[in-house]
Design a protein around this motif. Structure first.
Motif, short mmCIF file in Angstrom:
data_model
loop_
_atom_site.label_atom_id
_atom_site.label_comp_id
_atom_site.label_asym_id
_atom_site.label_seq_id
_atom_site.Cartn_x
_atom_site.Cartn_y
_atom_site.Cartn_z
N CYS A 289 0.84 -1.19 0.00
CA CYS A 289 0.00 0.00 0.00
C CYS A 289 0.87 1.25 0.00
O CYS A 289 0.54 2.24 -0.65
N ASN A 290 1.97 1.19 0.72
CA ASN A 290 2.88 2.33 0.82
C ASN A 290 3.78 2.36 -0.42
O ASN A 290 4.97 2.06 -0.37
N ALA A 291 3.16 2.72 -1.56
CA ALA A 291 3.84 2.67 -2.85
C ALA A 291 4.42 4.04 -3.17
O ALA A 291 3.95 4.77 -4.05
N ASN A 292 5.48 4.39 -2.46
CA ASN A 292 6.11 5.71 -2.58
C ASN A 292 7.37 5.59 -3.42
O ASN A 292 8.36 5.00 -2.99
N SER A 293 7.34 6.15 -4.62
CA SER A 293 8.47 6.01 -5.53
C SER A 293 9.70 6.78 -5.06
O SER A 293 10.80 6.54 -5.56
N SER A 294 9.54 7.68 -4.11
CA SER A 294 10.70 8.41 -3.58
C SER A 294 11.35 7.67 -2.42
O SER A 294 12.38 8.12 -1.90
N SER A 304 1.55 -1.75 -6.54
CA SER A 304 0.82 -0.85 -5.65
C SER A 304 -0.48 -1.50 -5.23
O SER A 304 -1.32 -1.87 -6.06
N LEU A 305 -0.66 -1.63 -3.92
CA LEU A 305 -1.82 -2.31 -3.34
C LEU A 305 -2.84 -1.29 -2.88
O LEU A 305 -2.52 -0.39 -2.10
N PRO A 306 -4.09 -1.37 -3.35
CA PRO A 306 -5.10 -0.40 -2.89
C PRO A 306 -5.41 -0.58 -1.41
O PRO A 306 -5.57 -1.69 -0.92
N CYS A 380 -14.45 13.93 -4.13
CA CYS A 380 -13.96 13.57 -2.80
C CYS A 380 -12.45 13.78 -2.76
O CYS A 380 -11.72 13.18 -3.56
N LEU A 381 -12.01 14.64 -1.85
CA LEU A 381 -10.59 14.97 -1.76
C LEU A 381 -9.85 13.85 -1.05
O LEU A 381 -10.24 13.40 0.03
N CYS A 382 -8.74 13.40 -1.65
CA CYS A 382 -7.98 12.26 -1.14
C CYS A 382 -6.52 12.64 -0.94
O CYS A 382 -5.63 12.22 -1.72
N PRO A 383 -6.22 13.44 0.08
CA PRO A 383 -4.82 13.80 0.34
C PRO A 383 -4.10 12.69 1.09
O PRO A 383 -4.70 11.97 1.89
N SER A 384 -2.80 12.56 0.82
CA SER A 384 -2.00 11.62 1.59
C SER A 384 -1.92 12.06 3.04
O SER A 384 -2.07 13.25 3.35
N GLY A 385 -1.66 11.08 3.92
CA GLY A 385 -1.40 11.38 5.31
C GLY A 385 0.09 11.26 5.58
O GLY A 385 0.91 11.81 4.86
N HIS A 386 0.44 10.48 6.60
CA HIS A 386 1.86 10.25 6.87
C HIS A 386 2.51 9.50 5.71
O HIS A 386 3.68 9.70 5.40
N GLU A 387 1.75 8.62 5.07
CA GLU A 387 2.24 7.88 3.91
C GLU A 387 1.37 8.20 2.70
O GLU A 387 0.31 8.83 2.83
N VAL A 388 1.78 7.72 1.53
CA VAL A 388 1.14 8.19 0.30
C VAL A 388 -0.27 7.65 0.09
O VAL A 388 -1.14 8.33 -0.45
N ALA A 389 -0.53 6.40 0.50
CA ALA A 389 -1.82 5.78 0.21
C ALA A 389 -2.92 6.34 1.10
O ALA A 389 -2.67 6.79 2.22
N LEU A 406 -4.47 14.10 -4.10
CA LEU A 406 -3.50 15.10 -3.67
C LEU A 406 -2.38 14.34 -2.98
O LEU A 406 -2.49 13.98 -1.80
N SER A 407 -1.31 14.06 -3.70
CA SER A 407 -0.28 13.19 -3.17
C SER A 407 1.04 13.47 -3.85
O SER A 407 1.10 14.05 -4.93
N ASP A 408 2.13 13.04 -3.20
CA ASP A 408 3.47 13.16 -3.76
C ASP A 408 4.05 11.77 -3.98
O ASP A 408 4.06 10.94 -3.08
N HIS A 409 4.51 11.50 -5.19
CA HIS A 409 5.27 10.28 -5.50
C HIS A 409 4.45 9.00 -5.29
O HIS A 409 5.02 7.96 -5.01
N TYR A 410 3.14 9.09 -5.44
CA TYR A 410 2.29 7.92 -5.22
C TYR A 410 2.10 7.17 -6.54
O TYR A 410 1.58 7.73 -7.51
N VAL A 411 2.48 5.91 -6.58
CA VAL A 411 2.22 5.04 -7.73
C VAL A 411 0.82 4.46 -7.54
O VAL A 411 0.59 3.64 -6.64
#
Length: 490
Positions: A289-294, A304-306, A380-389, A406-411
């Motif tokens: 789930c934590n599919a952070n390319s950075s 990437s797991l939903p 529906c707004l979907c911002p990342s929290g501590h992690e991208v998913a 709304l996310s950074d580096h999320y696959v």
């Protein structure tokens, strides 16, 4: 059965507790009827690379792949995302490789599968009936990068793909996982592989295309982690022990240095646990789930797991059957959630309580219902929290509320086959101050198509017990299958 860690002896005392909360209790299952920034970039990349020359496996991790490849879904490939594919291959030519009869048969079968997928990808003409298991699907051309390639690949997967689940390890940490709340998908996948998936599972490891290591990182955190220490050592050691056991008992790990092995975790610390073995981290298929390319997630080999949050293990009744498309949605957008991570504070600072059209809350009052807001909102707004998913993405899909990512580096999940722009909006984090302007500017016709896309792709994000064709379990398997297609033993 070999013991992975001496700590498990004492942990077995907790098994009765696990039976109350894990997948062993079948009563908690529900049967459901029924894209780009740098720092601010969401990666949604087509990565099905059916290779035209062989890759062979060795212990080296410093080789860059130079073989020519065919990107099957290249018709929709974002040109400025191709750099994601320039990753280090953890494989290298090994001469005089001798395959067994079973391995040769598998490689020949995979070669035929690649050929049929290439052929399907090159066809043209009407595609309205080739996806959705024979049902009409007029938006198939919009929601898939290449509908024909996906459908043919899925059929080849059903025909050929075999997974061997290692029997090593003991409860509670291995062979089970959480099947409700925030890490639902982790336990449900493990449980389906252990007790279902008859079409895909094989007890004969010689017949397997991939090998599943069925440990639960969520349960590692529950039983091995010392609270508030942020020390991942015990989890890493458990993973290291598990790989040591299977690699010393069987030849399969050493044959590919784990390239045809996979782990699955929805816990934020799944990537940390995978550091327990360098080949697991760098070479194996990590389904996360934590599919952070950075942070080391490689879209070329990882999946990437939903993230699916099911309170009590069931889809909320209000989201099982969303209202008709013609029902009014008086709010432009909705979000409610805590100030976790770097993005949400920006969102709440600009929009919390500022505009009745954008219902942005930190936490909803108890007399207001979260899902009712989703069902009454266009976006529906979907911002990342501590992690991208974020589980809000799947909740929004269920509610047919267009996700605004709304996310950074999320696959994004299943972005190897799905065109996320056909059912979601991706907004640069720097554009949050202009969020209302951005959403209002979406033409009504485009919004209608986005809603149609949501209804079409919903089936790919639904958890069923038992699993059904094209549902989220099968889509996860399909992503693993694609990565195995891109691996050759000689």
């Amino acid at each position: 059965m070999e013991t992975i860690s001496s700590a498990l002896v004492s942990l077995l005392l907790f098994l009765p507790v696990l039976l109350l909360f894990g997948c062993i209790n079948k009563n908690i299952f529900s049967v459901n009827s029924a894209p780009k920034f740098e720092y601010t970039t969401v990666f949604s990349v087509p990565i099905v690379e059916l290779q035209t020359k062989a890759i062979s496996i060795s212990t080296s991790s410093d080789h860059h792949h130079d073989d020519p490849i065919l990107t099957v879904y290249n018709s929709a490939a974002p040109s400025n995302n191709t750099t994601v594919l320039n990753v280090t291959e953890n494989v290298k030519k090994k001469k005089n490789v001798k395959l067994s009869k079973e391995e040769e048969e598998m490689e020949h079968g995979l070669a035929r599968a690649r050929a049929t997928i290439r052929k399907a990808a090159s066809l043209t003409g009407n595609i309205s009936r080739i996806v959705a298991d024979g049902d009409e699907n007029d938006v198939a051309g919009a929601i898939y990068l290449n509908a024909r390639a996906f459908y043919q690949s899925y059929m080849e997967m059903e025909k050929r793909f075999k997974v061997h689940v290692y029997s090593e390890g003991e409860l509670p940490i291995v062979h089970d996982g959480p099947c409700k709340d925030i890490y639902t998908i982790e336990g449900r996948f493990i449980h389906e592989m252990e007790h279902g998936a008859k079409r895909f599972k094989t007890r004969d490891p010689l017949r397997a295309h991939v090998y599943f290591m069925p440990f639960s990182v969520a349960w590692m955190v529950k039983y091995l982690y010392k609270p508030l220490t942020y020390d991942h050592t015990a989890m890493k050691q458990f993973v290291a022990d598990y790989v040591r056991v299977v690699s010393s008992k069987y030849p399969f790990w050493n044959r590919t240095q784990g390239a045809d092995h996979f782990m699955l975790s929805c816990h934020d610390w799944g990537p940390h646990a995978s550091h327990g073995n360098p080949f697991l981290y760098n070479t194996s298929i990590r389904v996360l789930c934590n599919a952070n390319s950075s942070e080391g997630f490689s879209p070329r080999k990882d999946v990437s797991l939903p993230e699916i949050h099911l309170y009590g293990g069931n889809v909320p009744p209000k989201l099982i059957s969303p209202p008709p498309a013609t029902s009014p949605r008086p709010y432009l957008a909705f979000f409610s959630g805590g100030l976790h991570g770097p993005i949400r504070p920006i969102l709440l600072d600009h929009w919390k309580g500022r505009d009745p059209d954008l219902q942005v809350h930190e936490y909803l009052p108890k007399d207001l219902d979260y899902y009712s807001f989703m069902l009454r909102s266009k976006f529906c707004l979907c911002p990342s929290g501590h992690e991208v998913a974020s589980p809000r993405i799947v909740e929004a899909i269920y509610a047919e509320c267009v996700p605004v990512i709304l996310s950074d580096h999320y696959v994004l999940p299943f972005s190897d086959v799905l065109r996320w722009e056909a059912f979601a909006i991706q907004v640069n984090v720097s554009e949050i101050p202009r969020l209302k302007e951005v959403l209002i500017s979406v033409p009504e016709e485009k919004y209608r198509r986005l809603k149609e896309g949501l209804r079409a792709i919903r089936k790919h994000f639904v958890l069923n017990q038992p699993a059904k064709r094209f549902d989220v379990f099968h889509m996860i398997l399909h992503s693993i299958w694609l990565r195995r297609l891109n691996l050759r033993l000689v």
